[in-house]
Scaffold this active site. Structure first.
Site, PDB file in Angstrom:
ATOM      1  N   GLN A 293       0.921  -1.391   0.133  1.00  0.00           N
ATOM      2  CA  GLN A 293       0.081  -0.133   0.199  1.00  0.00           C
ATOM      3  C   GLN A 293       1.018   1.093  -0.014  1.00  0.00           C
ATOM      4  O   GLN A 293       0.257   1.777  -0.208  1.00  0.00           O
ATOM      5  CB  GLN A 293      -1.345   0.116   1.464  1.00  0.00           C
ATOM      6  CG  GLN A 293      -2.053  -1.702   1.160  1.00  0.00           C
ATOM      7  CD  GLN A 293      -3.132  -0.918   0.284  1.00  0.00           C
ATOM      8  OE1 GLN A 293      -3.503   0.466  -0.692  1.00  0.00           O
ATOM      9  NE2 GLN A 293      -3.809  -2.027  -0.257  1.00  0.00           N
TER      10      GLN A 293
ATOM     11  N   HIS B 243      -1.262  -4.838  -8.854  1.00  0.00           N
ATOM     12  CA  HIS B 243      -2.643  -3.891  -8.991  1.00  0.00           C
ATOM     13  C   HIS B 243      -3.137  -3.197  -8.018  1.00  0.00           C
ATOM     14  O   HIS B 243      -3.787  -2.288  -8.569  1.00  0.00           O
ATOM     15  CB  HIS B 243      -3.617  -5.332  -9.189  1.00  0.00           C
ATOM     16  CG  HIS B 243      -3.265  -6.269  -7.494  1.00  0.00           C
ATOM     17  ND1 HIS B 243      -4.719  -5.984  -7.408  1.00  0.00           N
ATOM     18  CD2 HIS B 243      -3.461  -6.863  -7.448  1.00  0.00           C
ATOM     19  CE1 HIS B 243      -4.934  -6.082  -5.881  1.00  0.00           C
ATOM     20  NE2 HIS B 243      -3.615  -6.733  -6.232  1.00  0.00           N
TER      21      HIS B 243
ATOM     22  N   CYS C 140     -10.252  -8.294   1.186  1.00  0.00           N
ATOM     23  CA  CYS C 140     -10.111  -9.617   1.805  1.00  0.00           C
ATOM     24  C   CYS C 140     -11.112  -9.571   3.130  1.00  0.00           C
ATOM     25  O   CYS C 140     -11.022 -10.720   2.908  1.00  0.00           O
ATOM     26  CB  CYS C 140      -8.676 -10.153   2.125  1.00  0.00           C
ATOM     27  SG  CYS C 140      -7.819  -9.268   0.806  1.00  0.00           S
TER      28      CYS C 140
ATOM     29  N   SER D 230       2.758  -5.187  -4.725  1.00  0.00           N
ATOM     30  CA  SER D 230       1.771  -5.988  -6.205  1.00  0.00           C
ATOM     31  C   SER D 230       1.333  -4.811  -6.788  1.00  0.00           C
ATOM     32  O   SER D 230       2.016  -3.525  -7.113  1.00  0.00           O
ATOM     33  CB  SER D 230       0.600  -6.148  -5.222  1.00  0.00           C
ATOM     34  OG  SER D 230      -0.539  -6.499  -5.973  1.00  0.00           O
TER      35      SER D 230
ATOM     36  N   THR E 273       7.646 -20.202 -15.544  1.00  0.00           N
ATOM     37  CA  THR E 273       7.582 -19.348 -16.943  1.00  0.00           C
ATOM     38  C   THR E 273       7.054 -18.003 -16.447  1.00  0.00           C
ATOM     39  O   THR E 273       6.067 -17.845 -15.963  1.00  0.00           O
ATOM     40  CB  THR E 273       6.694 -19.949 -18.264  1.00  0.00           C
ATOM     41  OG1 THR E 273       7.387 -21.602 -18.416  1.00  0.00           O
ATOM     42  CG2 THR E 273       6.928 -18.870 -19.149  1.00  0.00           C
TER      43      THR E 273
HETATM   44  N1  PLP Z   1      -0.394  -6.986   1.237  1.00  0.00           N
HETATM   45  C1  PLP Z   1      -1.024  -6.073   1.579  1.00  0.00           C
HETATM   46  C2  PLP Z   1      -0.846  -4.682   2.325  1.00  0.00           C
HETATM   47  C3  PLP Z   1      -2.030  -5.242   0.843  1.00  0.00           C
HETATM   48  O1  PLP Z   1      -2.869  -4.894   1.411  1.00  0.00           O
HETATM   49  C4  PLP Z   1      -2.561  -6.804  -0.600  1.00  0.00           C
HETATM   50  C5  PLP Z   1      -4.138  -6.821  -1.289  1.00  0.00           C
HETATM   51  O2  PLP Z   1      -4.527  -6.754  -0.679  1.00  0.00           O
HETATM   52  C6  PLP Z   1      -2.048  -8.172  -0.002  1.00  0.00           C
HETATM   53  C7  PLP Z   1      -0.529  -8.520   0.845  1.00  0.00           C
HETATM   54  C8  PLP Z   1      -1.768  -8.494  -0.798  1.00  0.00           C
HETATM   55  O3  PLP Z   1      -1.645  -8.366  -2.536  1.00  0.00           O
HETATM   56  P1  PLP Z   1      -1.467  -9.849  -3.935  1.00  0.00           P
HETATM   57  O4  PLP Z   1      -3.668  -9.182  -3.830  1.00  0.00           O
HETATM   58  O5  PLP Z   1      -1.292  -9.048  -5.050  1.00  0.00           O
HETATM   59  O6  PLP Z   1      -1.537 -10.938  -3.369  1.00  0.00           O
END
Ligand code: PLP
Length: 395
Positions: free
Chosen positions: A192, A214, A337, A212, A250
Site C-alpha cells: 500500500q 494491481h 480480503c 504488488s 515461466t
Molecule cells: N499485502 C497488503 C498490505 C495488501 O493490501 C494486499 C492486497 O490486498 C496484499 C498483501 C496481497 O496482494 P496480492 O493481491 O497481490 O496478492
C-alpha cells in the site's frame, strides 16, 4: 446515458493505466516468446523482463538481481515467511525460531506465520498497536529474543492507511544485528506504500520487501519480492529454476513489463499525491461537518494521503456500501480480503474498536482518477444515505 462511476476503493485494486496497458500489449502476441528460449523471440521477451527488473530496482534503489518476480504480494509474503524459516531448519537450526509481526499485518503475513506456529516450526510474537494503529519501536526492541530470526512489519496498512516507522525499526534491527551471530531478517509488506512513500530499501534499512502490480495501476497477478543479497531463503515454488533458481515457473512477461512501467509512472506522478491528499482532507472535513456521530479510525498524521476510514454510529457498513453502490459510488467495508467474511476486521479490533463500531465502518480510498466534483457528489449522497439508514435503524 450511463451514470458516472466513482471508484473510491483504490486500496483494493486500481485500474491499469493506459500507458501501462500499451506497453504490455505487444508481449501477448508479438513478443510472445518464452524468456528461457535462446532464439530471438526468447531474447525479445527476456529483454522486456530485464528492463522491467531494472525499472523496479531503480525505484527501490537496489540491484536488479535482488528483484524476484512472483504472482503477487500474497505469494511474496508467504514465500518470505516460509523461506526464512525453512532455511533455518535446512541449515541445522536447533531451537524453534521466533518471528515478530504486528497485530495489524495483512492476512498474507498472519496466516503463514500461524501455520508455522501450528506445525511447531516457529513461535510467533504479535506486537500490539496503539489506538492510532501504530507500532511502538520500544515494543519491537523488547520483543526481540535470542531466537528471533525474522521481523515483518507492514509499511502502510491496507484498511486504515496508517504508516509504520519502518526506517526506525530497520535501524534498530541493523544495530542489534551487528552484535549477533544469527542475523534477524527485516521484511516489510510495502504493497500500500509504493504509490505514496519513500520505498528506497537503503533508506528503509530493510532486507526484504513485498509489492504488488494491481495496487499501483499495473496488472493483477504480478508482484515482487525484493531480497537483499546475502539474505537467503529456500524456494516456495520449485521446478525449472527460473528467477536465479529461487522461483520456478515461466515468467508472466506481459505482467512483468506492465509492473515495470507502472513503477516508472509512480515516480513520474508523485505530484498527483498532493492533490489526492487535498481531496482526501476535503472529504474528511465534509464528513465531520455534515454527519454527526462519526469517528475517523487510525492516525491522521501518519496516514496514506488517499485513505479515509470512518465509523458511522448506528449504521451497518455493508448497508451503506450497498446504498452507495446503487448510486455508482464504490467503497469498501474493510480490506477486500476481509470482506469475504462477516467477522470484525482484526485491524479494527486491534485499535480498540468494538464489534459494533467495526461493523459501522467504511473505507474510502482515493486514486489518481478522483476529482473534486467526485468528492462533492460523494459527500452529498453519503449524507443522505447515512441519514436514511439511521432513520431505519432508529439510532
Ligand atoms: N499485502 C497488503 C498490505 C495488501 O493490501 C494486499 C492486497 O490486498 C496484499 C498483501 C496481497 O496482494 P496480492 O493481491 O497481490 O496478492
Amino acid at each position: 446515458m450511463k451514470k458516472k462511476e466513482i471508484y473510491l476503493d483504490n486500496a483494493a485494486t486500481t485500474p491499469v493505466d493506459s500507458v501501462v496497458l500499451k506497453k504490455m500489449q505487444p508481449y501477448f502476441n508479438e513478443k510472445y516468446g518464452n524468456s528461457s528460449s535462446i532464439h530471438k523471440a526468447g531474447d525479445l521477451a527476456r529483454n522486456g523482463m530485464e528492463k522491467a527488473r531494472q525499472q523496479i530496482a531503480t525505484f527501490l534503489n537496489c540491484l536488479s538481481e535482488e528483484i524476484y518476480f512472483t504472482s503477487g504480494a500474497t505469494e511474496s509474503d508467504n514465500w518470505l515467511i516460509y523461506g526464512v524459516i525453512d532455511k533455518f531448519w535446512e541449515e541445522g537450526g536447533k531451537k524453534k525460531p521466533n518471528i515478530i509481526i504486528s497485530s495489524i499485518e495483512h492476512k498474507a503475513i498472519i496466516e503463514p506465520a500461524k501455520y508455522l506456529e501450528k506445525n511447531n516450526l516457529a513461535e510467533i510474537s504479535i506486537l500490539d498497536v496503539n489506538k492510532d494503529g501504530l507500532v511502538d519501536i520500544e515494543d519491537v526492541a523488547k520483543a526481540i529474543k535470542k531466537n528471533t530470526i525474522l521481523v515483518s512489519i507492514m509499511y502502510a496498512n491496507s484498511e486504515i492507511g496508517v504508516i509504520q516507522p519502518i526506517k526506525q525499526i530497520g535501524q534498530l534491527i541493523k544495530e542489534i544485528n551487528i552484535k549477533r551471530e544469527n542475523k534477524i531478517v527485516f521484511h516489510t509488506d510495502a504493497v500500500q506504500a509504493i504509490n505514496y512513500l519513500n520505498c528506497n530499501v537503503e533508506y528503509l534499512n530493510v532486507d526484504a520487501l513485498s509489492l504488488s502490480g494491481h495496487k499501483i495501476y499495473g496488472p493483477k497477478g504480478i508482484g515482487v519480492l525484493y531480497l537483499k543479497n546475502g539474505t537467503s531463503i529456500t524456494s516456495l515454488i520449485r521446478g525449472g529454476g527460473h528467477e536465479r533458481g529461487l522461483r520456478s515457473g515461466t515468467e508472466n512477461i506481459p505482467g512483468i513489463v506492465g509492473l515495470g512501467e507502472a513503477i516508472n509512472l509512480v515516480t513520474k506522478k508523485q505530484k498527483d499525491n498532493v492533490s489526492i491528499k487535498k481531496l482526501r482532507n476535503k472529504l474528511i472535513t465534509g464528513i465531520m461537518k455534515d454527519i454527526p456521530n462519526v469517528q475517523l479510525n487510525g492516525s491522521l498524521e501518519y496516514r496514506l494521503p488517499n485513505n479515509i476510514h470512518f465509523s458511522f454510529t448506528g449504521i451497518e457498513g455493508e448497508g451503506l456500501l450497498i446504498e452507495l453502490s446503487e448510486q455508482n459510488i464504490y467503497v469498501s467495508t474493510g480490506s477486500a480480503c476481509a470482506s469475504h467474511s462477516l467477522k470484525s476486521s482484526h485491524v479494527l479490533l486491534a485499535i480498540g474498536l468494538s464489534d459494533e463500531e467495526s461493523h459501522a465502518s467504511v473505507r474510502f480510498t482515493l486514486g489518481r482518477q478522483t476529482s473534486s466534483n467526485d468528492i462533492d457528489y460523494v459527500l452529498k449522497i453519503l449524507v443522505k444515505a447515512v441519514n436514511r439508514l439511521r432513520k431505519i435503524s432508529g439510532k
